[in-house]
Design an enzyme around this catalytic site. Structure first.
Site, mmCIF file in Angstrom:
data_model
loop_
_atom_site.group_PDB
_atom_site.id
_atom_site.type_symbol
_atom_site.label_atom_id
_atom_site.label_comp_id
_atom_site.label_asym_id
_atom_site.label_seq_id
_atom_site.Cartn_x
_atom_site.Cartn_y
_atom_site.Cartn_z
ATOM 1 N N GLU A 157 -9.984 3.157 6.145
ATOM 2 C CA GLU A 157 -9.449 4.491 7.354
ATOM 3 C C GLU A 157 -10.167 4.978 8.389
ATOM 4 O OE1 GLU A 157 -7.055 3.252 7.319
ATOM 5 O OE2 GLU A 157 -6.127 2.321 5.947
ATOM 6 N N ALA B 25 1.593 0.228 10.858
ATOM 7 C CA ALA B 25 1.001 -1.709 10.022
ATOM 8 C C ALA B 25 0.320 -1.556 9.268
ATOM 9 C CB ALA B 25 0.325 -2.317 11.181
ATOM 10 N N MET B 26 0.277 -3.206 8.558
ATOM 11 C CA MET B 26 -0.302 -2.814 7.014
ATOM 12 C C MET B 26 -1.306 -4.469 7.087
ATOM 13 S SD MET B 26 -0.767 -2.105 4.113
ATOM 14 C CE MET B 26 -1.690 -2.592 3.680
ATOM 15 N N GLU B 27 -2.395 -4.006 6.956
ATOM 16 C CA GLU B 27 -3.791 -5.045 7.266
ATOM 17 C C GLU B 27 -3.634 -6.288 5.321
ATOM 18 O OE1 GLU B 27 -4.099 -1.885 6.244
ATOM 19 O OE2 GLU B 27 -6.130 -1.652 4.588
ATOM 20 N N ASN B 28 -2.090 -6.289 5.339
ATOM 21 C CA ASN B 28 -2.510 -7.547 3.795
ATOM 22 C C ASN B 28 -3.424 -8.381 4.386
ATOM 23 O OD1 ASN B 28 0.062 -5.918 3.224
ATOM 24 N ND2 ASN B 28 1.119 -6.795 4.867
ATOM 25 N N HIS C 33 -9.346 -4.041 9.769
ATOM 26 C CA HIS C 33 -9.352 -4.075 8.307
ATOM 27 C C HIS C 33 -10.373 -5.158 7.119
ATOM 28 C CE1 HIS C 33 -8.175 -0.114 7.308
ATOM 29 N NE2 HIS C 33 -7.408 -0.214 7.797
ATOM 30 N N GLU D 210 -5.699 -3.624 12.649
ATOM 31 C CA GLU D 210 -5.792 -4.161 11.195
ATOM 32 C C GLU D 210 -6.308 -5.468 11.110
ATOM 33 O OE1 GLU D 210 -3.333 -2.167 9.105
ATOM 34 O OE2 GLU D 210 -2.622 -1.405 10.823
ATOM 35 N N GLU E 230 1.003 -1.401 -0.573
ATOM 36 C CA GLU E 230 -0.471 -0.208 0.194
ATOM 37 C C GLU E 230 0.771 1.131 -0.218
ATOM 38 O OE1 GLU E 230 -2.564 0.571 2.959
ATOM 39 O OE2 GLU E 230 -3.597 2.057 2.530
#
Ligand code: 0A1
Ligand code: ZN
Length: 879
Positions: free
Chosen positions: A326, A268-271, A307, A304, A127
């Site tokens: 978001e 952080a990232m919600e992959n 999401h 996360e 992202e």
């Protein structure tokens, strides 16, 4: 080369759908830190069958192309065009299979976007537009497809090979190599793709969903951190349960991964099923992490996880819609934290954050609506406006529709859009349709930037026993928008008697309404309410629970503020009244100082604080909030021209006055709270620590403080207490501070997260010497300009949280900071742009400082090959 290197502006109104469906994507990675080979195979199908042959447009950046095949024919130089970040294949048939092979170089990737190296392992960040740094693909969120990913690597160097979805197969290869393949059944946009490869240790647990799915929960960390995952795991399980209970949403796969990295641009990232976290938001042990860290972990783990529905199952049509996922997900994590901890305290923290971070954004060169109309670099739009104001706007839907109406809207939103990439309009429509109501006017919140100002005036008529309240709203013009319209404002109100009782609120012409707190809906520029049967001139309790994100102007007398502080049942109003009283006192002294007069302590303020501190029933965490003086930035916001040194001096003066005037009370509280009990993680224990440490910070302004702080460090069994005491010693320039800092350094030198705190403590120290200290600390072995957490801890904290240091009148802080922006830009443009934003509000300072800051902005902007990220920030600031 960047698509937007030329500074191209991208407009929301130019959105067009992608003309192809991508039916499936197969990826094969031959993993190596220096060079990774990526094979991709994608099936394209035209959306409109009778179109005939059509171009396929793909995105790519920094890719070394090895081969390109369309329907098994090798494409030559004449079959495609590469222009910047775009590759166009001319006249592809309605059904086309494209195969590509590219080389990428993770170890050389310092921007931390795409595939990169962190310590010994490889990981991705896609992202917003990082997937194009991995392979050629339509890298836009409305192109969703299923992924099958095979990872191949050396078995001892990369024993763990992860991607999204479920592991489907694995095997060994010659030369000590192995492979693992993964399939994600849910179609997803490329920004949610992730892979991780390396030697990581595992903490495992499970969660059984309401419908009986057993989900394996796996947290991967570097081996030395295995004993710091417990809180993250507990938070994850709490989040999964909470989303079922409150939103009726369950997890949808059999496995959920969290990976902690020290090298990450954001939180952080919600992959999908493979969240990647800044280690700051995973790792915690009582002796390494503060209570604020524990709360941050809970919130970000929740964020996360949430999401998975709000962002992944339903995603964004284009990046202008970022707040769709978001704002909504921040609202959800705020509610989660409120349900886990103290609702009132969480609410106050959210409001303070919005005021300190988002209101200034609205008032500066980067002002934009929560759904922007244009951008140059999307990475610059992961802002407090899109996130925090976005959440505040979701909260207003909730206030207007109520919990059940809001949940009805959510249900319809998922029923309509599961598996789709949609827009903010779709969300609004679901809320409208589920509640059979029109939100047409409310929709203005999406398109209008700026913080509305509401001026409240009142009149009490003793003979008629009526009370007239007039609200006038206006939104000042912003850097991006000149014309403003009135907005829909949920207005929660109560009226208090001088004795603190709430009055029944009956509007003129109404038949007996006995409610003492009411939600009114303000829609017009000017609105008047007449209340009847009001026995005395009341004290208005306005915008309770901060029912709309606005600046509220009402000329409260000290008496009225005292009444609210003492009696209001709404925690926000009580806290806000205390903040107003303190802010007024500080700003008054700031003015006196500017006028060359001696500062004076306001006796009413001391009495109000005495009242607050004497309340035996109060929740200690709320009490701590109430006696925390407003931040220097918030105070600066109240001034026409910011008086940096005046604010600092006046705030210190008031702090000291309160400390001396109320020393016994602070000392009693401190003694009672400093009970020697062993560390506990409970909300109550955290609340007690927060009150204890704010009391300590006041006591440090008196004779007794130094000894208390020193002994607190000695006996502390947790980072919250240790840090509060050392910071206090540094702040008062105690001779003990250096010893405390070097002991701390010796103990934690090998612990990167804890060392961040060591840098922060020193960067935040007020005064003119700090810039030199910060410069020296950049040479410390624990510092690295390539590591975003280190940059934020030392450089970011100095520029954003140390007003007297950064704004030194000789410009030394500005020059130092501009040098850092220039140094960072080629390394990590995203972080450089965040740092550059420290200059955004330069126009609010005095002439001397304005000239100095402007010159630094110009110096940055004149650097050759400056990234699009920094160019956009600096150009807007200079405009
Ligand atoms: N979606 C993430 C935030 C995020 C955005 C960009 C990133 O890299 C450039 C990384 C993370 C979230 O809201 O948590
Ligand atoms: Zn998010």
């Amino acid at each position: 080369m960047k698509q937007n290197e030329a500074g191209d502006v991208i407009y929301r109104k130019n959105y067009t759908a992608y003309p192809w469906n991508v039916k499936h994507l197969d990826l094969h990675f031959d993993i190596g830190a220096e060079t990774t080979t990526v094979h991709a195979q994608m099936e394209f199908q035209q959306k409109n069958d009778d179109h005939g042959p059509q171009d396929i447009v793909l995105n790519g950046s920094d890719l070394q192309l090895v081969s390109l095949k369309l329907n098994d024919r090798i494409l030559g130089k004449d079959d495609y065009i590469v222009d910047g970040e775009q590759l166009t294949i001319r006249d592809a048939p309605a059904k086309s299979v494209l195969k590509t092979e590219v080389l990428i170089h993770p170890a050389a990737n310092t921007a931390l976007e795409g595939l990169y190296l962190s310590g010994e392992f490889l990981l991705t960040q896609c992202e917003a537009q990082g997937f194009r740094k991995i392979t050629w693909f339509p890298d836009r969120p409305d192109v969703m497809t299923t992924y099958r990913v095979t990872l191949e690597a050396d078995k001892s160097e990369f024993p763990v090979l992860l991607s999204n979805g479920n592991e489907t197969n694995r095997g060994d290869l010659p030369d000590q190599r192995h492979w693992v393949s993964w399939e994600d059944p849910f179609p997803k946009p490329a920004y949610l793709f992730a892979l991780v490869a390396g030697d990581l240790a595992l903490v495992q647990d499970h969660f059984t969903t309401r419908s009986g799915r057993v989900v394996t929960l796996k947290i991967y960390v570097e081996a030395e951190n295995l004993d710091r995952c417990e809180h993250a795991m507990e938070s994850l399980i709490n989040a999964m349960r909470w989303d079922e209970d409150r939103f009726d949403l369950e997890y949808d796969l059999d496995v959920y991964h969290i990976i902690a990295t020290n090298d990450f641009n954001m939180g952080a990232m919600e992959n999908k099923s493979l969240n990647i976290f800044n280690s700051k938001y995973v790792l915690a042990r009582p002796d390494t992490a503060t209570d604020v860290d524990y709360q941050g972990i809970e919130g970000v783990i929740g964020h996360e996880y949430f999401h998975n529905w709000t962002g992944n199952r339903v995603t964004c049509q284009d990046w202008f819609q970022l707040t769709l996922k978001e704002g909504l997900t921040v609202f959800r994590d705020e509610e989660f934290s409120a349900d886990m901890q103290s609702r009132a305290v969480k609410r106050i923290q959210v409001i303070r954050d919005l005021r300190i971070r988002q209101f200034p954004e609205d008032d500066g060169p980067m002002a934009h609506p929560i759904r922007p109309d244009q951008y140059v670099e999307i990475n610059n739009f992961y802002t407090a406006t899109v996130y925090q104001k976005g959440a505040a706007i979701i909260r207003m839907y909730h206030t207007l529709l109520g919990e059940s109406g809001f949940q009805k809207g959510m249900k319809l939103y998922f029923a309509r859009h599961d598996g789709q990439a949609v827009s903010c309009d779709d969300f609004l429509a679901a809320m409208e349709d589920a509640n059979n109501t029109s939100l047409e006017r409310f929709a203005r919140w999406y398109s209008q930037s700026g913080t509305p100002q509401v001026t409240v005036t009142d009149h009490y008529d003793a003979t008629a026993r009526t009370y007239t309240l007039t609200l006038e709203q206006s939104t000042p013009r912003t850097s991006d928008q000149l014309e403003k319209q009135p907005l829909v404002l949920p207005f929660e109100l109560a009226l208090l008697t001088a004795a603190g009782d709430e009055l029944p609120l009956q509007l003129e012409g109404e038949a007996g309404n006995a409610a003492t707190s009411r939600l009114l809906i303000v829609e017009d520029a000017r609105q008047e309410y007449i209340f009847t049967n009001i026995p005395e001139a009341p004290v208005p309790s306005l915008f309770r629970d901060f029912s709309a994100p606005v600046k509220i102007y009402y000329d409260y007398s000290k008496q009225q503020l005292a009444t609210l502080i003492k009696h209001d049942s709404d925690a926000y109003v009580r806290w806000d009244a205390a903040q107003r009283m303190s802010a007024n006192a500080i700003l008054e002294q700031c003015q006196r100082r500017a006028d060359g007069l001696v500062m004076q302590l306001d006796a009413d303020l001391v009495e109000a604080f005495r009242g607050v501190l004497s309340d035996q029933q109060a929740d200690p965490a709320l009490l701590a909030e109430a006696i925390t003086l407003p931040d220097e930035d918030y105070l600066a916001d109240q001034m026409k021209v910011v008086d940096v040194d005046g604010i600092h001096a006046a705030r210190l003066f008031i702090r000291k006055g309160l400390a001396v005037g109320l020393e016994t009370l602070f000392a009693d509280h401190y003694a009672g709270l400093n009970d020697g009990a062993a560390y506990q993680k409970s909300a109550l224990a955290m609340a007690r620590r927060s009150l204890k440490n704010i009391c300590l910070s006041y006591l440090l302004e008196t004779e007794s403080g130094e000894a208390l702080a020193t002994s607190q460090i000695q006996f502390s069994d947790n980072m919250t207490d240790t840090l509060a005491a050392i910071r206090g010693l540094i702040f008062i320039d105690s001779t003990q501070a250096d010893t405390a800092l070097s002991d701390f350094e010796r103990k934690w030198i090998d612990d990167t997260l804890v060392m961040d705190k060591w840098f922060i403590m020193q960067a935040i120290k007020p005064g003119l010497n700090t810039v030199n200290k910060v410069r020296d600390l950049m040479q410390h072995p624990a510092f690295s300009i390539k590591n975003p957490n280190k940059v934020r801890a030392l450089i970011g904290v100095f520029a954003m949280l140390n007003p007297t240091g950064f704004h030194a009148a000789d410009g030394s802080g500005y020059k130092f900071h501009a040098d850092r922006v220039i140094e960072l830009d080629p390394i990590n443009p995203q972080i450089a742009a965040r740092m550059a934003a420290a200059f955004n509000r330069w126009k609010r300072y005095d002439e001397g400082r304005k000239v100095l800051m402007k010159a630094e902005l110009q110096r940055i902007s004149s650097v050759a090959m400056l990234s699009g990220d920094v160019t956009e920030i600096v150009a807007k600031a200079l405009r």
